[in-house]
Design a protein around this motif. Structure first.
Motif, PDB file in Angstrom:
ATOM      1  N   TYR A 306       0.885  -1.202   0.127  1.00  0.00           N
ATOM      2  CA  TYR A 306       0.180  -0.143  -0.021  1.00  0.00           C
ATOM      3  C   TYR A 306       0.917   1.112  -0.091  1.00  0.00           C
ATOM      4  N   PRO A 307       1.967   1.360   0.990  1.00  0.00           N
ATOM      5  CA  PRO A 307       2.622   2.528   0.929  1.00  0.00           C
ATOM      6  C   PRO A 307       3.306   2.720  -0.575  1.00  0.00           C
ATOM      7  N   LEU A 308       3.757   1.662  -1.150  1.00  0.00           N
ATOM      8  CA  LEU A 308       4.339   1.939  -2.347  1.00  0.00           C
ATOM      9  C   LEU A 308       3.506   2.590  -3.391  1.00  0.00           C
ATOM     10  N   ALA A 309       2.149   1.946  -3.608  1.00  0.00           N
ATOM     11  CA  ALA A 309       1.440   2.263  -4.449  1.00  0.00           C
ATOM     12  C   ALA A 309       0.908   3.833  -4.259  1.00  0.00           C
ATOM     13  N   VAL A 310       0.945   4.290  -2.896  1.00  0.00           N
ATOM     14  CA  VAL A 310       0.657   5.650  -2.402  1.00  0.00           C
ATOM     15  C   VAL A 310       1.922   6.579  -3.071  1.00  0.00           C
ATOM     16  N   ALA A 311       2.946   6.175  -3.019  1.00  0.00           N
ATOM     17  CA  ALA A 311       4.066   6.662  -3.292  1.00  0.00           C
ATOM     18  C   ALA A 311       4.023   7.003  -4.803  1.00  0.00           C
ATOM     19  N   LEU A 312       3.835   5.919  -5.556  1.00  0.00           N
ATOM     20  CA  LEU A 312       3.731   6.085  -6.957  1.00  0.00           C
ATOM     21  C   LEU A 312       2.507   6.872  -7.538  1.00  0.00           C
ATOM     22  N   ALA A 313       1.499   6.591  -6.719  1.00  0.00           N
ATOM     23  CA  ALA A 313       0.343   7.568  -7.183  1.00  0.00           C
ATOM     24  C   ALA A 313       0.657   9.189  -7.018  1.00  0.00           C
ATOM     25  N   ASN A 314       1.192   9.380  -5.864  1.00  0.00           N
ATOM     26  CA  ASN A 314       1.397  10.779  -5.576  1.00  0.00           C
ATOM     27  C   ASN A 314       2.322  11.349  -6.541  1.00  0.00           C
ATOM     28  N   ASP A 315       3.420  10.677  -7.075  1.00  0.00           N
ATOM     29  CA  ASP A 315       4.370  11.329  -8.279  1.00  0.00           C
ATOM     30  C   ASP A 315       3.783  11.601  -9.455  1.00  0.00           C
ATOM     31  N   HIS A 316       2.631  11.086  -9.820  1.00  0.00           N
ATOM     32  CA  HIS A 316       1.679  11.399 -10.983  1.00  0.00           C
ATOM     33  C   HIS A 316       0.364  12.023 -10.606  1.00  0.00           C
ATOM     34  N   VAL A 317       0.097  12.832  -9.502  1.00  0.00           N
ATOM     35  CA  VAL A 317      -1.049  13.531  -9.274  1.00  0.00           C
ATOM     36  C   VAL A 317      -0.579  14.829  -8.618  1.00  0.00           C
ATOM     37  N   GLU A 318      -1.247  15.986  -9.281  1.00  0.00           N
ATOM     38  CA  GLU A 318      -0.924  17.077  -8.832  1.00  0.00           C
ATOM     39  C   GLU A 318      -1.456  17.413  -7.459  1.00  0.00           C
ATOM     40  N   ALA A 319      -0.709  18.247  -6.678  1.00  0.00           N
ATOM     41  CA  ALA A 319      -0.880  18.550  -5.354  1.00  0.00           C
ATOM     42  C   ALA A 319      -2.205  19.022  -4.740  1.00  0.00           C
ATOM     43  N   GLU A 320      -2.961  19.556  -5.674  1.00  0.00           N
ATOM     44  CA  GLU A 320      -4.388  20.098  -5.366  1.00  0.00           C
ATOM     45  C   GLU A 320      -5.412  18.888  -5.219  1.00  0.00           C
ATOM     46  N   ARG A 321      -4.791  17.764  -5.819  1.00  0.00           N
ATOM     47  CA  ARG A 321      -5.905  16.666  -5.929  1.00  0.00           C
ATOM     48  C   ARG A 321      -5.219  15.350  -4.934  1.00  0.00           C
ATOM     49  N   ARG A 322      -4.321  15.752  -4.217  1.00  0.00           N
ATOM     50  CA  ARG A 322      -3.858  14.634  -3.222  1.00  0.00           C
ATOM     51  C   ARG A 322      -4.776  14.275  -1.968  1.00  0.00           C
ATOM     52  N   VAL A 323      -5.383  15.043  -1.465  1.00  0.00           N
ATOM     53  CA  VAL A 323      -6.508  14.682  -0.615  1.00  0.00           C
ATOM     54  C   VAL A 323      -7.659  13.844  -1.162  1.00  0.00           C
ATOM     55  N   SER A 324      -8.066  14.080  -2.508  1.00  0.00           N
ATOM     56  CA  SER A 324      -9.024  13.319  -3.049  1.00  0.00           C
ATOM     57  C   SER A 324      -8.367  11.942  -3.324  1.00  0.00           C
ATOM     58  N   LEU A 325      -7.097  12.186  -3.719  1.00  0.00           N
ATOM     59  CA  LEU A 325      -6.442  10.761  -4.026  1.00  0.00           C
ATOM     60  C   LEU A 325      -6.322   9.910  -2.961  1.00  0.00           C
ATOM     61  N   THR A 326      -5.977  10.472  -1.783  1.00  0.00           N
ATOM     62  CA  THR A 326      -5.993   9.616  -0.550  1.00  0.00           C
ATOM     63  C   THR A 326      -7.466   8.877  -0.310  1.00  0.00           C
ATOM     64  N   ALA A 327      -8.449   9.427  -0.252  1.00  0.00           N
ATOM     65  CA  ALA A 327      -9.638   9.081  -0.264  1.00  0.00           C
ATOM     66  C   ALA A 327     -10.087   8.031  -1.287  1.00  0.00           C
ATOM     67  N   MET A 328      -9.437   8.218  -2.524  1.00  0.00           N
ATOM     68  CA  MET A 328      -9.957   7.109  -3.539  1.00  0.00           C
ATOM     69  C   MET A 328      -9.153   6.172  -3.182  1.00  0.00           C
TER      70      MET A 328
END
Length: 426
Positions: A306-328
């Protein structure tokens, strides 16, 4: 101890007590039903109900907190959880237990949201990393102690439920008497599922597989260990070693993740997990020492997906969408964790208890096949990538608000997305 950690001691203590009670309850219920010869699929359904409650609580928690405030919401949910725990001892009906587990998950999600929003709002921006680490340590330590606490009672009587209820009752005290300023009311973060499916498909696949494996482990790991000949205390040690491995792995994983391509690292992780599951799939009753060693190795790999997937996702999502990303990501994980114990519970009835690690092996093999590092083109990679890897709680103790504690997420963006400074009058 750093002042940033000392100032949040009460919230960390509440978190530790909650997770101690939650970890002890999950393992106790699995062992008790197994001792009563209840079918494994029904044992798995209880963990599925818990994760379903977490998903529902992520939606309802915002409304409750907005209506009555953080402390009242936390205390009300804590009271319901304590009552639900005790009702497990008074009602010997599997359908009722399913409802109670759903209620426990729902109320605990609301409690996580209260604690995490409090930590985020009152932690200085320079201290968020340290505050986040303290919270993660409290979550893992609580889960590990909850497993080891099984050894305090020789049997599976109602005494264990009394200890669980005591933990949840004591977890109310630090929050109820706090003199800290209450955080502002919250609004839910949007999920934007179609956007994330297109942008980060490999991260979502990894998170879903992590949910399947982790949900099956929490729901049916105690059943597997008991069938392997372990007594109650040893089952707790087996579960505790697995969870402890997840904590131990976070720091070296972060170092590797910041230096090696993250999609490639996920594939390596999946291949190693596949190999680590082989002995426990083939050996019906491994010795206690071998079981602990293999459980530790599997925990190192299982809880780092899970943390690896989170790190990979954060590398490809803009800062303003990262709270929504965590929810998803959390919703995707929870849905996987609902399905995992149901699938494994049904399969164990036909193929035996070793199916737990056969299922993990198959999941790892699928992940190794589906994760293709060459498909990560970098087209949407953010300018600051790769972002510093941040260890994550093991998903049985976190809400979408955990993003607010992540130092990679811009504090102003968090406040804009998660906090409504002018709530409507009720």
């Amino acid at each position: 101890m750093p002042r940033a950690l000392v100032s949040f001691t009460s919230l960390y203590a509440a978190t530790l007590l909650m997770l101690l009670g939650s970890g002890l309850l999950s393992t106790y219920l699995a062992l008790r039903l197994s001792a009563n010869e209840v079918a494994d699929i029904w044992i798995g359904s209880l963990m599925a109900a818990n994760y379903l409650g977490l998903v529902i609580g992520g939606k309802l928690g915002h409304k409750l907190i907005a209506r009555v405030g953080h402390v009242r919401a936390y205390v009300a949910c804590g009271g319901l959880v304590t009552a639900a725990v005790l009702l497990h001892g008074l009602i010997d009906n599997l359908g009722a237990w399913f409802v109670l587990r759903l209620l426990v998950g729902l109320c605990m999600m609301c409690q996580y949201m209260v604690i995490e929003s409090w930590l985020n709002e009152q932690a200085d921006s320079q201290q968020r990393g340290m505050v986040f680490s303290g919270y993660m340590a409290a979550v893992y330590l609580g889960l590990v102690l909850g497993q080891l606490a099984l050894g305090l009672e020789s049997g599976l009587g109602i005494e264990v439920l009394l200890w669980v209820a005591i933990c949840f009752a004591l977890a109310l005290v630090p929050v109820a008497v706090t003199r800290r300023m209450h955080p502002a009311p919250l609004v839910p973060a949007p999920l934007e599922p179609l956007f994330f499916v297109k942008r980060i498909p490999q991260s979502l696949i990894t998170v879903a597989v992590s949910g399947l494996v982790t949900g099956a482990f929490y729901g049916l790991g105690p059943v597997y260990a008991s069938a392997a000949g372990l007594d109650t205390a040893q089952v707790g040690q087996f579960m505790g070693v697995c969870i402890l491995a997840g904590l131990v792995a976070q720091w070296p994983l972060g170092k590797l993740s910041d230096r090696i391509d993250r999609a490639r690292l996920i594939r390596y992780n999946a291949l190693l997990l596949l190999l680590a599951c082989v002995p426990l799939l083939l050996i019906k009753e491994p010795g206690f020492l071998l079981l602990l060693l293999m459980a530790f190795a599997i925990g190192l790999l299982q809880f780092t997906l899970y943390p690896l997937a989170v790190a990979l996702a954060n590398d490809h999502v803009e800062a303003e969408r990262r709270v929504s990303l965590t929810a998803m990501l959390l919703v995707t994980f929870a849905l996987g964790a609902c399905v995992g114990p149901l699938l494994v519970g049904g399969l164990m009835a036909f193929f035996g208890n070793n199916t737990l690690y056969g299922f993990s092996l198959v999941c790892a093999a699928l992940l190794a096949l589906l994760i293709r590092p060459q498909a990560v083109t970098g087209e949407h990679q953010v300018a600051e990538a790769p972002l510093q890897h941040q260890g994550m709680p093991p998903l049985i103790g976190s809400s979408p608000l955990v993003a607010a504690l992540d130092p990679r997420v811009d504090e102003a963006v968090v406040q804009e997305q998660m906090v409504d400074q002018q709530p409507p009058a009720s």
